[in-house]
Design a protein around this motif. Structure first.
Motif, PDB file in Angstrom:
ATOM      1  N   VAL A  25     -11.000  -0.339  -0.676  1.00  0.00           N
ATOM      2  CA  VAL A  25      -9.738   0.371  -0.888  1.00  0.00           C
ATOM      3  C   VAL A  25      -9.539   0.581  -2.380  1.00  0.00           C
ATOM      4  N   ASP A  26      -9.247   1.804  -2.787  1.00  0.00           N
ATOM      5  CA  ASP A  26      -9.044   2.092  -4.206  1.00  0.00           C
ATOM      6  C   ASP A  26      -7.760   1.453  -4.718  1.00  0.00           C
TER       7      ASP A  26
ATOM      8  N   THR B 192     -10.786   1.810 -11.896  1.00  0.00           N
ATOM      9  CA  THR B 192     -11.127   1.791 -10.481  1.00  0.00           C
ATOM     10  C   THR B 192     -11.469   0.369 -10.061  1.00  0.00           C
TER      11      THR B 192
ATOM     12  N   ARG C 166      -8.302  -6.548  -1.562  1.00  0.00           N
ATOM     13  CA  ARG C 166      -7.861  -5.159  -1.463  1.00  0.00           C
ATOM     14  C   ARG C 166      -8.065  -4.554  -0.070  1.00  0.00           C
TER      15      ARG C 166
ATOM     16  N   LYS D  30      -3.722   3.159  -0.727  1.00  0.00           N
ATOM     17  CA  LYS D  30      -3.954   2.579  -2.048  1.00  0.00           C
ATOM     18  C   LYS D  30      -3.055   1.374  -2.271  1.00  0.00           C
TER      19      LYS D  30
ATOM     20  N   ASP E 137      -1.165   7.457 -11.251  1.00  0.00           N
ATOM     21  CA  ASP E 137      -0.788   7.905  -9.914  1.00  0.00           C
ATOM     22  C   ASP E 137       0.658   7.535  -9.596  1.00  0.00           C
TER      23      ASP E 137
ATOM     24  N   SER F 209      -0.076   9.099  -0.759  1.00  0.00           N
ATOM     25  CA  SER F 209       0.146  10.073  -1.829  1.00  0.00           C
ATOM     26  C   SER F 209       1.370  10.949  -1.549  1.00  0.00           C
TER      27      SER F 209
ATOM     28  N   GLN G 150      -4.350   1.591  -6.954  1.00  0.00           N
ATOM     29  CA  GLN G 150      -3.398   2.629  -7.345  1.00  0.00           C
ATOM     30  C   GLN G 150      -3.233   2.591  -8.860  1.00  0.00           C
TER      31      GLN G 150
ATOM     32  N   PHE H 284       0.845  -1.193   0.000  1.00  0.00           N
ATOM     33  CA  PHE H 284       0.000   0.000   0.000  1.00  0.00           C
ATOM     34  C   PHE H 284       0.884   1.249   0.000  1.00  0.00           C
TER      35      PHE H 284
END
Length: 310
Positions: A232-233, A227, A263, A176, A239, A168, A235, A165
């Motif tokens: 949890v989104d 997506t 996830r 992510k 990004d 950002s 990555q 994970f």
């Protein structure tokens, strides 16, 4: 003792609390390297003669490839704290080949754990690679040591999922998961320096730790702009490109996952900060695009608790 196909050799570490040795995981491969470091003792008056090597020091290393059984948290804590281990290698039998036999070649000594790699592959048993570098001499084993067998309950279950994970930036909590990761490795290295003096002749080398570093590598499917439906989104590749181009550290966590598409983050194994130092994208016609990411550690890492090995 005749060497026969089927004999088993194991590396064991000493547990001071229990006053017993126990195997370093369910080893599939153990290697002991003994090296005599030499210097040419020929004089400048020896013309055209053969060299006359002299042993200046002796050194030893031990490497182990095994199923990840020994406590992950303990291993990752030991290498970052410059902990010395007492090692023993011996022929073993019974109790899942963990009972020392006091073979004629058995030796024991003190060593630094100086290299660790944990490999987490989807739907496969997690494995680990360990390397120890000896500090000082080896001693012959004269009595059969007390031991503690590793119980099957501490073995990783085949099919478990571990994910990487990212945050950002270097303040955001990692949230992510890196796309559909198929393989993930966490590698830690302890730098050692020869501390043997120039006046030492033929003795065992003494090593001292000088620093520690770590890195992470991951192979994954590319899901650019997609997506992943989960709590949890995912990555996105875009990004990751942004993180790489920023050349700044970001927070990471390696954790167990569950739920939709594996996830949902569970117990954290290790966390800290990294910089993305390599991002290799491979896109073959009519095939799934993949990428390999290399992340270099920034500062120290923090060890969590691994429930798979508690």
């Amino acid at each position: 003792m005749a060497t026969l196909k089927g004999q088993n050799f194991r590396i064991l570490t000493y547990d001071a609390t229990a006053s017993k040795f126990k195997c370093v995981g369910m080893a599939t491969n153990c290697t002991v390297n003994l090296t005599a470091n030499t210097d040419d003792a020929s004089t400048k008056d020896d013309i055209g003669g053969a060299q006359k090597p002299t042993v200046t020091s002796k050194s030893w290393q031990v490497s182990v490839e095994s199923l990840s059984v020994a406590d992950t948290a303990a291993i990752l804590t030991a290498i970052k704290s410059y902990q010395k281990f007492t090692l023993l290698w011996d022929e073993v039998a019974t109790t899942d080949n963990q009972t020392p036999e006091e073979a004629g070649f058995a030796r024991t000594g003190s060593a630094y754990l100086n290299d660790v790699t944990f490999n987490f592959n989807d739907r496969e048993n997690a494995t680990k690679s360990l390397q120890f570098t000896g500090v000082g001499q080896l001693a012959k084993v004269t009595t059969t040591p007390a031991f503690e067998a590793i119980t099957p309950s501490s073995v990783y279950t085949k099919g478990q999922f571990i994910r990487l994970f990212l945050g950002s930036d270097n303040t955001a909590t990692p949230a992510k998961v890196i796309a559909s990761a198929k393989s993930l490795s966490f590698h830690v290295s302890l730098s050692l320096e020869d501390a043997t003096t120039k006046d030492t002749t033929g003795d065992w080398q003494v090593q001292e730790p000088t620093g520690i570093s770590f890195d992470i590598s991951s192979n994954a499917l590319v899901r650019s702009g997609d997506t992943i439906t989960s709590s949890v989104d995912g990555q996105a590749l875009a990004d990751l490109m942004d993180v790489y181009e920023a050349s700044e550290p970001v927070k990471f966590q390696i954790a167990h996952v569950s739920g939709a598409n594996q996830r949902t983050k569970g117990a954290v194994i290790v966390e800290g900060s990294v910089i993305i130092t390599a991002l290799n994208i491979s896109a073959q016609n009519r095939q799934n695009a993949t990428y390999d990411a290399t992340l270099t550690g920034y500062g120290e890492y923090t060890v969590g608790e691994d429930p798979a090995e508690s």
